[in-house]
Scaffold this motif. Structure first.
Motif, PDB file in Angstrom:
ATOM      1  N   UNK A  57       0.837  -1.201   0.000  1.00  0.00           N
ATOM      2  CA  UNK A  57       0.000   0.000   0.000  1.00  0.00           C
ATOM      3  C   UNK A  57       0.869   1.247   0.000  1.00  0.00           C
ATOM      4  N   UNK A  58       1.936   1.250   0.798  1.00  0.00           N
ATOM      5  CA  UNK A  58       2.827   2.410   0.828  1.00  0.00           C
ATOM      6  C   UNK A  58       3.517   2.617  -0.513  1.00  0.00           C
ATOM      7  N   UNK A  59       3.952   1.538  -1.144  1.00  0.00           N
ATOM      8  CA  UNK A  59       4.645   1.656  -2.430  1.00  0.00           C
ATOM      9  C   UNK A  59       3.686   2.109  -3.527  1.00  0.00           C
ATOM     10  N   UNK A  60       2.474   1.572  -3.542  1.00  0.00           N
ATOM     11  CA  UNK A  60       1.502   1.921  -4.574  1.00  0.00           C
ATOM     12  C   UNK A  60       1.001   3.349  -4.379  1.00  0.00           C
ATOM     13  N   UNK A  61       0.904   3.800  -3.158  1.00  0.00           N
ATOM     14  CA  UNK A  61       0.416   5.154  -2.886  1.00  0.00           C
ATOM     15  C   UNK A  61       1.326   6.228  -3.475  1.00  0.00           C
ATOM     16  N   UNK A  62       2.563   5.888  -3.740  1.00  0.00           N
ATOM     17  CA  UNK A  62       3.510   6.853  -4.318  1.00  0.00           C
ATOM     18  C   UNK A  62       3.393   6.973  -5.840  1.00  0.00           C
ATOM     19  N   UNK A  65      -0.735  10.099  -9.898  1.00  0.00           N
ATOM     20  CA  UNK A  65      -2.020  10.091 -10.572  1.00  0.00           C
ATOM     21  C   UNK A  65      -3.081   9.245  -9.910  1.00  0.00           C
ATOM     22  N   UNK A  66      -2.711   8.387  -8.966  1.00  0.00           N
ATOM     23  CA  UNK A  66      -3.708   7.558  -8.289  1.00  0.00           C
ATOM     24  C   UNK A  66      -4.466   8.390  -7.265  1.00  0.00           C
ATOM     25  N   UNK A  67      -5.770   8.191  -7.219  1.00  0.00           N
ATOM     26  CA  UNK A  67      -6.576   8.878  -6.224  1.00  0.00           C
ATOM     27  C   UNK A  67      -6.634   8.105  -4.920  1.00  0.00           C
ATOM     28  N   UNK A  68      -6.710   6.783  -5.020  1.00  0.00           N
ATOM     29  CA  UNK A  68      -6.813   5.954  -3.820  1.00  0.00           C
ATOM     30  C   UNK A  68      -6.429   4.515  -4.141  1.00  0.00           C
ATOM     31  N   UNK A  69      -6.150   3.790  -3.096  1.00  0.00           N
ATOM     32  CA  UNK A  69      -5.930   2.347  -3.196  1.00  0.00           C
ATOM     33  C   UNK A  69      -7.117   1.709  -2.495  1.00  0.00           C
ATOM     34  N   UNK A  89      -8.773   5.896 -10.054  1.00  0.00           N
ATOM     35  CA  UNK A  89      -8.166   6.859 -10.969  1.00  0.00           C
ATOM     36  C   UNK A  89      -9.248   7.862 -11.367  1.00  0.00           C
ATOM     37  N   UNK A  90      -8.828   9.028 -11.792  1.00  0.00           N
ATOM     38  CA  UNK A  90      -9.785  10.030 -12.249  1.00  0.00           C
ATOM     39  C   UNK A  90     -10.559   9.481 -13.444  1.00  0.00           C
ATOM     40  N   UNK A  97      -3.084   6.486 -20.432  1.00  0.00           N
ATOM     41  CA  UNK A  97      -2.576   6.902 -19.117  1.00  0.00           C
ATOM     42  C   UNK A  97      -2.977   5.902 -18.041  1.00  0.00           C
ATOM     43  N   UNK A  98      -4.183   5.357 -18.163  1.00  0.00           N
ATOM     44  CA  UNK A  98      -4.635   4.345 -17.207  1.00  0.00           C
ATOM     45  C   UNK A  98      -3.735   3.112 -17.265  1.00  0.00           C
ATOM     46  N   UNK A  99      -3.361   2.712 -18.461  1.00  0.00           N
ATOM     47  CA  UNK A  99      -2.447   1.565 -18.616  1.00  0.00           C
ATOM     48  C   UNK A  99      -1.073   1.885 -18.048  1.00  0.00           C
ATOM     49  N   UNK A 100      -0.591   3.102 -18.255  1.00  0.00           N
ATOM     50  CA  UNK A 100       0.702   3.507 -17.686  1.00  0.00           C
ATOM     51  C   UNK A 100       0.659   3.462 -16.161  1.00  0.00           C
ATOM     52  N   UNK A 101      -0.455   3.920 -15.595  1.00  0.00           N
ATOM     53  CA  UNK A 101      -0.573   3.891 -14.130  1.00  0.00           C
ATOM     54  C   UNK A 101      -0.674   2.452 -13.625  1.00  0.00           C
ATOM     55  N   UNK A 102      -1.375   1.588 -14.345  1.00  0.00           N
ATOM     56  CA  UNK A 102      -1.463   0.174 -13.947  1.00  0.00           C
ATOM     57  C   UNK A 102      -0.088  -0.484 -13.999  1.00  0.00           C
ATOM     58  N   UNK A 103       0.705  -0.143 -15.011  1.00  0.00           N
ATOM     59  CA  UNK A 103       2.074  -0.679 -15.094  1.00  0.00           C
ATOM     60  C   UNK A 103       2.922  -0.161 -13.939  1.00  0.00           C
TER      61      UNK A 103
END
Length: 148
Positions: A57-62, A65-69, A89-90, A97-103
């Motif tokens: 959770x800490x690593x993903x929160x960084x 562009x993510x709004x929440x986990x 995500x927004x 951009x969504x795919x980039x954030x998922x990666x």
């Protein structure tokens, strides 16, 4: 053996050495059996190591562009870990951009669990900084999720 030496050399405390050694061996056997039972139960219940969820959770929160986990589920099957994440995500983010954030989320999880199999679910969310056109488009599109 130590009892025999205690009798030969007339050392009183060595006469109790065999029962003390037996208690020590029994303690070692109980300890090893407890560890084996705990590992077996963890394997049967697909338990993940303690603290890994919070690290993920800490690593993903960084990730930018993510709004929440929303959800992080981790399980172990054999020698592999499986991670299932839902991230907010927004709702006006492009597919690219969504795919980039998922990666980036997947890479963040691999930073904690290097050989994990990661599945990322992107959940569109309303952002308070949306302009009026994005809000109308979001309300008018039945495929867009409404805010939680």
């Amino acid at each position: 053996m130590l009892v025999l030496l205690g009798r030969i050399w007339n050392i009183v405390w060595l006469r109790d050495a065999d029962p003390v050694a037996a208690l020590f061996v029994a303690g070692v056997v109980v300890y090893v059996s407890w560890r084996l039972a705990r590992r077996t139960i963890d394997a049967l219940l697909d338990a993940a190591p303690a603290g890994v969820r919070n690290k993920i959770i800490a690593a993903v929160s960084r990730v930018d562009g993510l709004l929440e986990v929303d959800r992080v589920r981790i399980r172990r099957a054999g020698n592999r870990y499986f991670a299932d994440l839902s991230v907010g995500v927004a709702r006006n983010v492009t597919f690219q951009r969504s795919e980039q954030m998922a990666t980036a989320v997947s890479d963040a999880v691999h930073g904690v669990l290097p050989d994990a199999d990661v599945v990322v679910h992107s959940v569109p969310r309303e952002v308070s900084t949306e302009n009026i056109f994005d809000r109308v488009r979001g309300r008018g599109d039945p495929l867009q999720l409404q805010p939680a």
